[in-house]
Design a protein around this motif. Structure first.
Motif, short mmCIF file in Angstrom:
data_model
loop_
_atom_site.label_atom_id
_atom_site.label_comp_id
_atom_site.label_asym_id
_atom_site.label_seq_id
_atom_site.Cartn_x
_atom_site.Cartn_y
_atom_site.Cartn_z
N ARG A 44 -39.83 34.76 65.31
CA ARG A 44 -38.50 34.69 64.77
C ARG A 44 -38.51 33.61 63.70
NH1 ARG A 44 -32.73 35.21 67.59
NH2 ARG A 44 -31.61 35.17 65.63
N LEU A 45 -37.98 33.94 62.53
CA LEU A 45 -37.96 33.00 61.43
C LEU A 45 -36.57 32.38 61.31
CD1 LEU A 45 -39.81 35.16 58.76
CD2 LEU A 45 -40.77 33.41 60.24
N TYR A 46 -36.55 31.12 60.97
CA TYR A 46 -35.30 30.41 60.72
C TYR A 46 -35.39 29.77 59.33
CZ TYR A 46 -34.56 30.97 65.72
OH TYR A 46 -34.41 31.49 66.97
N PRO A 47 -35.27 30.60 58.29
CA PRO A 47 -35.42 30.05 56.94
C PRO A 47 -34.20 29.23 56.53
CG PRO A 47 -34.81 32.34 56.81
CD PRO A 47 -35.03 32.03 58.26
N ASN A 48 -34.46 28.25 55.67
CA ASN A 48 -33.33 27.53 55.11
C ASN A 48 -32.74 28.41 54.00
OD1 ASN A 48 -34.70 27.04 52.61
ND2 ASN A 48 -35.69 25.23 53.48
N GLN A 108 -35.17 29.41 51.18
CA GLN A 108 -36.21 30.33 51.63
C GLN A 108 -35.64 31.73 51.86
OE1 GLN A 108 -37.32 28.02 55.04
NE2 GLN A 108 -39.21 27.29 54.07
N ALA A 109 -34.43 31.81 52.41
CA ALA A 109 -33.80 33.11 52.64
C ALA A 109 -33.58 33.85 51.32
CB ALA A 109 -32.49 32.93 53.39
#
Length: 53
Positions: free
Chosen positions: A10-14, A17-18
């Protein structure tokens, strides 16, 4: 017996980054759809699809 393994991430981009991920995926979709249309046009005209050769 062959066993396959899978991993989920699971990615949690800032926000920056998103935005870059959306831009990259948008470009990829554009290129894929462009060449899919070319392949379909060539197939309709000649009965053969495009190849890498």
């Amino acid at each position: 017996m062959l066993r396959h393994k899978a991993f989920k991430f699971r990615l949690y981009p800032n926000p920056e980054q998103a935005m870059q991920m959306r831009r990259t995926l948008g470009c990829s979709r554009f290129v894929f759809n462009h060449f899919l249309a070319k392949w379909n046009e060539t197939y309709a005209a000649t009965g053969k699809g495009l190849s890498y050769q």
